[in-house]
Design a protein around this motif. Structure first.
Motif, PDB file in Angstrom:
ATOM      1  N   VAL A 528       1.083  -1.023   0.124  1.00 49.82           N
ATOM      2  CA  VAL A 528      -0.059  -0.025   0.182  1.00 49.82           C
ATOM      3  C   VAL A 528       0.884   1.198   0.067  1.00 49.82           C
ATOM      4  CG1 VAL A 528      -1.951  -1.118   1.243  1.00 49.82           C
ATOM      5  CG2 VAL A 528      -0.181  -0.046   2.268  1.00 49.82           C
ATOM      6  N   ASP A 529       0.345   2.350  -0.356  1.00 47.95           N
ATOM      7  CA  ASP A 529       1.021   3.719  -0.442  1.00 47.95           C
ATOM      8  C   ASP A 529       1.145   4.320   0.902  1.00 47.95           C
ATOM      9  OD1 ASP A 529      -1.446   5.083  -0.327  1.00 47.95           O
ATOM     10  OD2 ASP A 529      -1.427   5.643  -2.305  1.00 47.95           O
ATOM     11  N   GLU A 530       1.359   5.377   1.123  1.00 47.70           N
ATOM     12  CA  GLU A 530       1.480   6.165   2.395  1.00 47.70           C
ATOM     13  C   GLU A 530      -0.069   6.290   2.889  1.00 47.70           C
ATOM     14  OE1 GLU A 530       1.893   9.164  -0.930  1.00 47.70           O
ATOM     15  OE2 GLU A 530       2.673   7.100  -0.347  1.00 47.70           O
ATOM     16  N   ASN A 531      -0.908   6.284   1.900  1.00 49.15           N
ATOM     17  CA  ASN A 531      -2.249   6.736   2.408  1.00 49.15           C
ATOM     18  C   ASN A 531      -3.250   5.307   2.707  1.00 49.15           C
ATOM     19  OD1 ASN A 531      -2.148   9.840   2.567  1.00 49.15           O
ATOM     20  ND2 ASN A 531      -2.064   9.376   0.075  1.00 49.15           N
ATOM     21  N   GLY A 532      -2.510   4.345   2.537  1.00 43.93           N
ATOM     22  CA  GLY A 532      -3.449   3.131   2.579  1.00 43.93           C
ATOM     23  C   GLY A 532      -4.037   2.470   1.523  1.00 43.93           C
ATOM     24  N   PHE A 533      -3.585   2.973   0.058  1.00 44.95           N
ATOM     25  CA  PHE A 533      -4.393   2.583  -1.244  1.00 44.95           C
ATOM     26  C   PHE A 533      -3.485   1.612  -1.523  1.00 44.95           C
ATOM     27  CE2 PHE A 533      -6.480   6.784  -0.632  1.00 44.95           C
ATOM     28  CZ  PHE A 533      -7.570   6.466  -1.147  1.00 44.95           C
ATOM     29  N   LEU A 534      -4.078   0.321  -2.247  1.00 46.54           N
ATOM     30  CA  LEU A 534      -3.221  -0.595  -2.820  1.00 46.54           C
ATOM     31  C   LEU A 534      -2.237  -0.282  -3.832  1.00 46.54           C
ATOM     32  CD1 LEU A 534      -6.267  -3.256  -3.215  1.00 46.54           C
ATOM     33  CD2 LEU A 534      -4.352  -3.305  -1.676  1.00 46.54           C
ATOM     34  N   ASP A 535      -1.145  -0.621  -3.845  1.00 46.80           N
ATOM     35  CA  ASP A 535      -0.004  -0.057  -4.463  1.00 46.80           C
ATOM     36  C   ASP A 535       0.854  -1.260  -5.122  1.00 46.80           C
ATOM     37  OD1 ASP A 535       1.925   1.609  -5.735  1.00 46.80           O
ATOM     38  OD2 ASP A 535       2.745   2.291  -3.941  1.00 46.80           O
ATOM     39  N   PRO A 536       0.473  -1.999  -5.997  1.00 48.81           N
ATOM     40  CA  PRO A 536       0.638  -3.247  -6.418  1.00 48.81           C
ATOM     41  C   PRO A 536       2.225  -3.114  -7.081  1.00 48.81           C
ATOM     42  CG  PRO A 536      -1.196  -2.644  -7.948  1.00 48.81           C
ATOM     43  CD  PRO A 536      -1.040  -1.791  -6.589  1.00 48.81           C
ATOM     44  N   TYR A 537       2.543  -1.883  -7.877  1.00 44.14           N
ATOM     45  CA  TYR A 537       3.733  -1.825  -8.269  1.00 44.14           C
ATOM     46  C   TYR A 537       5.004  -1.222  -7.403  1.00 44.14           C
ATOM     47  CZ  TYR A 537       1.420  -2.898 -12.933  1.00 44.14           C
ATOM     48  OH  TYR A 537       0.715  -3.414 -13.836  1.00 44.14           O
ATOM     49  N   GLN A 538       4.449  -1.050  -6.320  1.00 39.94           N
ATOM     50  CA  GLN A 538       5.651  -0.363  -5.219  1.00 39.94           C
ATOM     51  C   GLN A 538       6.925  -1.190  -5.437  1.00 39.94           C
ATOM     52  OE1 GLN A 538       5.504  -0.615  -0.627  1.00 39.94           O
ATOM     53  NE2 GLN A 538       4.064   1.074  -1.184  1.00 39.94           N
ATOM     54  N   GLU A 539       7.034  -2.314  -5.463  1.00 43.91           N
ATOM     55  CA  GLU A 539       8.279  -2.972  -5.365  1.00 43.91           C
ATOM     56  C   GLU A 539       8.918  -3.148  -6.894  1.00 43.91           C
ATOM     57  OE1 GLU A 539       7.884  -6.451  -3.361  1.00 43.91           O
ATOM     58  OE2 GLU A 539       7.950  -5.462  -1.193  1.00 43.91           O
ATOM     59  N   SER A 540       8.122  -3.331  -7.828  1.00 41.84           N
ATOM     60  CA  SER A 540       8.600  -3.678  -9.119  1.00 41.84           C
ATOM     61  C   SER A 540       8.818  -2.395  -9.684  1.00 41.84           C
ATOM     62  CB  SER A 540       7.371  -4.451  -9.946  1.00 41.84           C
ATOM     63  OG  SER A 540       6.038  -3.788 -10.045  1.00 41.84           O
ATOM     64  N   LEU A 541       8.138  -1.458  -9.357  1.00 45.12           N
ATOM     65  CA  LEU A 541       8.282   0.059 -10.243  1.00 45.12           C
ATOM     66  C   LEU A 541       8.463   1.000  -9.382  1.00 45.12           C
ATOM     67  CD1 LEU A 541       5.640   0.005 -13.252  1.00 45.12           C
ATOM     68  CD2 LEU A 541       8.207  -0.551 -13.557  1.00 45.12           C
ATOM     69  N   PRO A 542       9.611   0.924  -8.601  1.00 41.58           N
ATOM     70  CA  PRO A 542       9.646   2.007  -7.522  1.00 41.58           C
ATOM     71  C   PRO A 542       9.849   3.475  -7.750  1.00 41.58           C
ATOM     72  CG  PRO A 542      11.656   0.705  -7.683  1.00 41.58           C
ATOM     73  CD  PRO A 542      10.650   0.064  -8.238  1.00 41.58           C
ATOM     74  N   GLN A 543      10.124   3.534  -9.216  1.00 44.00           N
ATOM     75  CA  GLN A 543      10.220   5.029  -9.828  1.00 44.00           C
ATOM     76  C   GLN A 543       9.255   5.274 -10.597  1.00 44.00           C
ATOM     77  OE1 GLN A 543      12.488   7.040  -8.331  1.00 44.00           O
ATOM     78  NE2 GLN A 543      13.223   5.073  -7.280  1.00 44.00           N
ATOM     79  N   GLY A 544       8.150   4.173 -10.638  1.00 43.11           N
ATOM     80  CA  GLY A 544       6.805   4.606 -11.615  1.00 43.11           C
ATOM     81  C   GLY A 544       7.396   4.021 -13.011  1.00 43.11           C
ATOM     82  N   PHE A 545       6.313   4.393 -13.849  1.00 43.91           N
ATOM     83  CA  PHE A 545       6.566   3.867 -15.414  1.00 43.91           C
ATOM     84  C   PHE A 545       7.630   4.679 -15.891  1.00 43.91           C
ATOM     85  CE2 PHE A 545       2.534   2.246 -14.851  1.00 43.91           C
ATOM     86  CZ  PHE A 545       2.437   0.853 -15.585  1.00 43.91           C
ATOM     87  N   GLY A 546       8.461   3.911 -17.068  1.00 48.05           N
ATOM     88  CA  GLY A 546       9.598   4.486 -17.659  1.00 48.05           C
ATOM     89  C   GLY A 546       9.248   4.916 -18.983  1.00 48.05           C
ATOM     90  N   PHE A 547       7.903   5.270 -19.523  1.00 51.28           N
ATOM     91  CA  PHE A 547       7.539   5.646 -21.037  1.00 51.28           C
ATOM     92  C   PHE A 547       8.744   6.627 -21.278  1.00 51.28           C
ATOM     93  CE2 PHE A 547       5.410   7.661 -23.998  1.00 51.28           C
ATOM     94  CZ  PHE A 547       4.729   6.822 -24.805  1.00 51.28           C
ATOM     95  N   ASP A 548       9.385   6.482 -22.493  1.00 56.65           N
ATOM     96  CA  ASP A 548      10.199   7.652 -22.987  1.00 56.65           C
ATOM     97  C   ASP A 548       9.430   8.360 -23.708  1.00 56.65           C
ATOM     98  OD1 ASP A 548      12.070   9.039 -24.060  1.00 56.65           O
ATOM     99  OD2 ASP A 548      13.309   7.702 -24.585  1.00 56.65           O
TER     100      ASP A 548
END
Length: 575
Positions: A528-548
């Motif tokens: 979950v994120d800091e507000n308690g919302f489900l955050d399924p990519y927290q570990e796999s995409l710690p920096q978020g999407f890398g779309f160029d």
């Protein structure tokens, strides 16, 4: 030696060096058709065109399985494994990569040979119109992926010099696509004269509006970038999109489906087995167990999460029922999330109490939805807490759960898209008057009992960071909501140059801590994120999407193709 002599004799016969009085040597092959046998009647043309209706490119927007799972490549769904294109992790292929021309070659072969067919001219015109329609459709599919393209009007052999031509600028390609779809429009029979499961004139108008809207907004929002068209603001194509959609609307051959219940009309459109006579559905696919034609959507999505989930971003796009922004949403439960919201939300996501199986065929137990499958794994897992309800039918005779198959019909083209294309083209041209909104968006809102859009009083959404007007942003919101999971969202993000929705972002889910979900799963501790919302990519995409944004708006040309044809140029960022 005997076998060698037989081969020599066969070769001589095939090349005409042997004369023989046996009549059977003058017969045509029985395992395939030839020009002398074929292209004689309208039935021959119909038979040839039938192949177009089963191609993968054509069904990209049709069939619930294809449409729903296609949106895993957008900000509407959150699959367990992030998609390569969104994450900017694509690689330069040697071959393949979608750069295929077989379908277009097949259409060109038809167009080169149909002229000898005889019969009722209107019937011949119908199938020629279908060929032009599919050529435009196939080219549009390639345009969205690669931009600039070579244009082929003839069937070329592998050694023909004309096969190795350079790419035309995308706006010129689109001009040729529009000219091709215009030929289709001129030849195709209108609704009521064309057969039910075939392309008609109105469908061609719809696709013309789709093509022109795509290119017009692409040129407008990619202007000044390596992906844009120098000197163009896209207005030419936006005007064509508006005119095509308006012609379809004014023709009054189609209208919106309405069950009479605003709390079910939208939902029921997508869970029927027979769409014959449905006023909104322009083309659909029928499933039939007797013919072995079925799908697994009814088995997978209401009974398990199938490794994906609806994003919080999409859920937050739904306004309140009175048309105002849904600020300060109560996330204590799924029920409160949907309370007093646009009725399409409750008809799109599963809420506690929604019936999944009625008492009836092959079952004696009614099953209702209670909690999402967020604590499961693999195909059983739902990633976000928001599960799909749109397209789900609780009739077990349609689900056929014990066999793992379903027979609900698939909508391929529907009239609602024309209303949205018209509204967006008007908005982009600065011409979305109240009358135009009433003619389009407000028709969709009226179906579900939603407050009308007042173009003079559009809510100013603080999430609008795209640099567009409040009105254009509102039109885009309407499109996202109405067409959710019909496989439009990724293309919309690309043509709007909406990488701000992607870069550095992680798509979230329902609130877990601080909601009733927390009390439903003992010993379950999701990301979950800091507000308690489900955050399924927290570990796999710690920096978020890398779309160029300097590369990933278009796909790369395979390296082998450029080696074979040096006149082809590579797309930006892939050099």
């Amino acid at each position: 030696m005997r076998n060698f002599k037989i081969l020599v004799l066969l070769a001589a016969i095939m090349t005409g060096f042997v004369s023989c009085d046996n009549d059977y040597l003058d017969l045509y092959p029985t395992d395939r058709f030839t020009k002398n046998q074929f292209w004689k009647s309208a039935s021959d043309l119909e038979l040839y065109c039938n192949q177009y209706y089963s191609g993968g490119s054509f069904y990209i927007h049709g069939g619930w399985s294809t449409s729903f799972y296609g949106e895993n490549n957008s900000d509407n769904l959150v699959p367990e494994i992030p998609r390569t294109r969104l994450n900017g992790t694509g690689t330069l292929p040697t071959t393949g990569g979608g750069w295929g021309w077989g379908a277009i070659r097949n259409v060109n072969y038809f167009l080169a040979n149909y002229h000898t067919a005889e019969g009722v001219q209107a019937d011949i015109d119908q199938y020629v119109g279908e060929a032009y329609f599919f050529k435009a459709y196939y080219y549009f599919t390639l345009l969205k992926s690669f931009g600039d393209l070579p244009w082929f009007n003839e069937v070329h052999g592998p050694r023909d010099e004309a096969l190795y031509q350079p790419r035309m600028p995308r706006n010129q390609v689109t001009d040729s696509i529009v000219a091709t779809i215009d030929r289709a429009i001129a030849l195709l029979k209108p609704k009521g004269e064309a057969a039910e499961f075939r392309i008609n004139r109105e469908i061609a108008l719809l696709i013309k509006s789709r093509i022109c809207l795509y290119e017009g907004t692409w040129e407008k929002y990619h202007s000044g970038t390596p992906f844009g068209v120098a000197g163009s603001d896209g207005s030419k194509f936006l005007r064509l999109a508006k005119e095509a959609a308006e012609e379809l609307i004014d023709g009054q051959k189609y209208s919106l489906y309405n069950s009479g219940n605003p709390n079910q009309s939208y939902w029921k459109l997508f869970n029927q087995t027979d769409l014959s006579g449905n006023p909104e559905v322009m083309l659909w696919k029928k499933f039939d167990l007797a013919q072995g034609i079925s799908h697994n959507l009814q088995r997978m999505l209401p009974w398990r999460g199938d490794g994906t989930g609806i994003s919080l971003s999409l859920v937050e796009s739904y306004l309140k029922k009175d048309g105002t922004l849904a600020l300060n949403t109560d996330y204590s439960s799924l029920t409160t999330v949907a309370a007093d919201r646009d009725p399409r939300l409750a008809q799109t996501i599963l809420l506690p109490g929604d019936v999944l199986t009625n008492v009836g065929y092959e079952t004696t137990v009614q099953r209702v939805f209670t909690t999402p499958f967020i604590d499961q794994s693999g195909a059983y897992r739902n990633t976000t807490g928001f599960m799909l309800y749109k397209g789900i039918d609780p009739n077990p005779a349609q689900q056929k759960n014990q066999e793992g198959i379903g027979i609900t019909a698939s909508v391929i083209f529907r009239y609602a898209e024309a209303l949205l294309n018209y509204a967006e083209a008007c908005a982009e041209l600065g011409e979305l008057t109240q009358a135009a909104a009433d003619k389009s968006i407000n028709q969709l809102r009226n179906r579900v009992g939603m407050a009308n859009l007042d173009v003079s009083n559009v809510p100013s959404d603080p999430n609008n960071d795209m640099g567009v007007s409040d009105l254009i942003y509102e039109v885009r919101r309407e499109r996202r909501v109405e067409l959710a999971f019909e496989n439009f969202r990724f293309e919309d993000l690309m043509r709007w140059r909406a990488h701000k929705n992607l870069v550095g972002k992680r798509f979230k889910g329902m609130k877990y801590y601080g909601s009733d979900l927390e009390n439903s799963f003992t010993g379950f501790y999701p990301l979950v994120d800091e507000n308690g919302f489900l955050d399924p990519y927290q570990e796999s995409l710690p920096q978020g999407f890398g779309f160029d944004p300097n590369r990933d708006y278009l796909m790369p040309i395979p390296t082998q193709e450029i080696t074979i044809n040096p006149d082809l140029t590579q797309n930006p960022g892939w050099e």
